[in-house]
Design an enzyme around this catalytic site. Structure first.
Site, mmCIF file in Angstrom:
data_model
loop_
_atom_site.group_PDB
_atom_site.id
_atom_site.type_symbol
_atom_site.label_atom_id
_atom_site.label_comp_id
_atom_site.label_asym_id
_atom_site.label_seq_id
_atom_site.Cartn_x
_atom_site.Cartn_y
_atom_site.Cartn_z
ATOM 1 N N HIS A 28 34.289 23.224 16.534
ATOM 2 C CA HIS A 28 33.431 24.147 17.671
ATOM 3 C C HIS A 28 34.254 24.700 18.754
ATOM 4 O O HIS A 28 33.977 25.622 19.746
ATOM 5 C CB HIS A 28 32.736 23.101 18.769
ATOM 6 C CG HIS A 28 31.714 22.289 17.967
ATOM 7 N ND1 HIS A 28 30.761 23.053 17.132
ATOM 8 C CD2 HIS A 28 31.166 20.964 18.007
ATOM 9 C CE1 HIS A 28 29.956 22.207 16.668
ATOM 10 N NE2 HIS A 28 30.292 20.958 16.882
ATOM 11 N N GLU A 66 30.259 24.287 21.423
ATOM 12 C CA GLU A 66 30.661 25.708 20.961
ATOM 13 C C GLU A 66 30.341 26.774 22.118
ATOM 14 O O GLU A 66 31.381 27.424 22.369
ATOM 15 C CB GLU A 66 30.211 26.149 19.525
ATOM 16 C CG GLU A 66 30.870 27.528 19.088
ATOM 17 C CD GLU A 66 29.853 28.320 18.058
ATOM 18 O OE1 GLU A 66 29.639 27.166 17.143
ATOM 19 O OE2 GLU A 66 29.772 29.438 18.216
ATOM 20 N N CYS A 112 27.637 33.480 11.940
ATOM 21 C CA CYS A 112 28.665 33.019 10.700
ATOM 22 C C CYS A 112 27.579 33.158 9.480
ATOM 23 O O CYS A 112 26.507 32.870 9.417
ATOM 24 C CB CYS A 112 28.961 31.406 10.859
ATOM 25 S SG CYS A 112 29.457 30.811 9.278
HETATM 26 S S1 SF4 Z 1 32.009 28.516 8.797
HETATM 27 FE FE1 SF4 Z 1 30.493 28.859 10.118
HETATM 28 S S2 SF4 Z 1 28.979 27.049 10.359
HETATM 29 FE FE2 SF4 Z 1 30.876 26.439 9.526
HETATM 30 S S3 SF4 Z 1 32.009 26.064 11.433
HETATM 31 FE FE3 SF4 Z 1 32.645 27.788 10.878
HETATM 32 S S4 SF4 Z 1 31.218 29.087 12.274
HETATM 33 FE FE4 SF4 Z 1 30.531 26.965 12.036
#
Ligand code: SF4
Length: 286
Positions: A73, A125, A193
């Site tokens: 995070h 986060e 993401c």
């Molecule tokens: S890949 Fe995506 S869901 Fe996984 S920790 Fe990173 S930002 Fe978060």
């Protein structure tokens, strides 16, 4: 009973990377190894890691020596300074995608935008993102909250948006629609993401084909909770479980197809265990 297992459920890139970093630190480590907060929102995984010598602490003040791992995070700049001030080794396992969001957040502040963080209040986060975005940063979680802020004159002028990585795309679209007419200039960094989006899309596709959906992951995992919410909108018979033992046979009366997916902090063995359980129930019901 047909059991459909999501291919994109379970550990994402960032979580797998952080766990690899933690295990590597445990193997090489001299002295105690800590994570600032649980490394992921999955109690079983955190316990297992503690047995391997990596345990969570709540604050830098609790660390006297050894190594501190920063979790996926990310943390506020002041927290990094506080850890470094303890004179311990710092290992940064912040997900690279979260790092990008942090950099965008601080760039907004430097360029004179009012930084708006679209995300959950109190999520670690988001708290860290807001800290990177500086004192003027605002965290907005819902359209209603944003409308109130706009009506109260709190959002105007040059506005820049950064998004919590696990937010859903339609939430961003709804907020952008409210923001656009309210400000003179709007800059939106879509820092969502891709792993989360792909996992959600696949889960929804499976949920449309299933009579029951099982979503596996920590109840304290925002990512898993949102995944379950989305699936529930498509299939009300959606159950969010942490462990296969929670699965109850009566959930599957008249069920032909069950879909299984999992949040980004769910290990593969938990998904396999749930699938095994469901196949056993299917055998009993057939
Ligand atoms: S890949 Fe995506 S869901 Fe996984 S920790 Fe990173 S930002 Fe978060």
């Amino acid at each position: 009973m047909k059991v459909l297992i999501a291919e994109r459920g379970g550990y994402c890139y960032g979580v797998q990377r952080a766990l690899d970093i933690a295990h590597e630190a445990a193997e090489q480590g001299s002295g105690p190894i800590h994570t600032l907060g649980p490394i992921i929102h999955n109690p079983g995984v955190v316990e297992k890691l503690a047995r391997a010598g990596v345990s969570p602490v709540d604050s830098p003040d609790e660390v006297e020596e050894g190594t501190v791992i920063l979790r996926t995070h990310g943390v506020a700049p002041a927290v990094i300074e506080a850890v470094e001030a303890r004179g311990v080794k710092v290992v940064d396992a912040t997900c690279p995608y979260v790092k990008v969001a942090q950099e965008k957040a601080s760039s907004l502040a430097r360029a004179g935008y009012l930084p708006v963080i679209l995300g959950e209040h109190d999520h670690p986060e988001v708290t860290a993102l807001a800290a990177h975005a500086g004192e003027r940063a605002m965290v907005i979680e819902s359209v209603r909250e944003l409308e109130e802020a706009v009506a109260g004159g709190k959002i105007k002028g040059k506005v820049g948006v950064v998004v919590q990585t696990t937010q859903a795309g339609d939430n961003l679209a709804a907020l952008a629609a409210v923001l656009a007419p309210a400000c003179r200039e709007l800059l939106v960094y879509n820092t969502m993401c891709n792993a989360t989006q792909k996992c959600q899309e696949e889960a929804l596709s499976l949920a449309r084909r299933a009579d029951v959906v099982i979503v596996i992951g920590g109840r304290n995992s925002a990512n898993t909770t949102r995944l379950a919410q989305l699936c529930r909108e498509v299939q009300p018979r959606t159950y969010h479980i942490e462990d296969a033992e929670e699965i109850q046979q009566e959930w599957f009366d008249g069920t032909e197809t069950v879909a299984v997916t999992a949040g980004a902090s769910t290990p593969p063995e938990q998904i396999e265990s749930a699938a095994h359980h469901l196949r056993a129930i299917g055998d009993v019901l057939s």
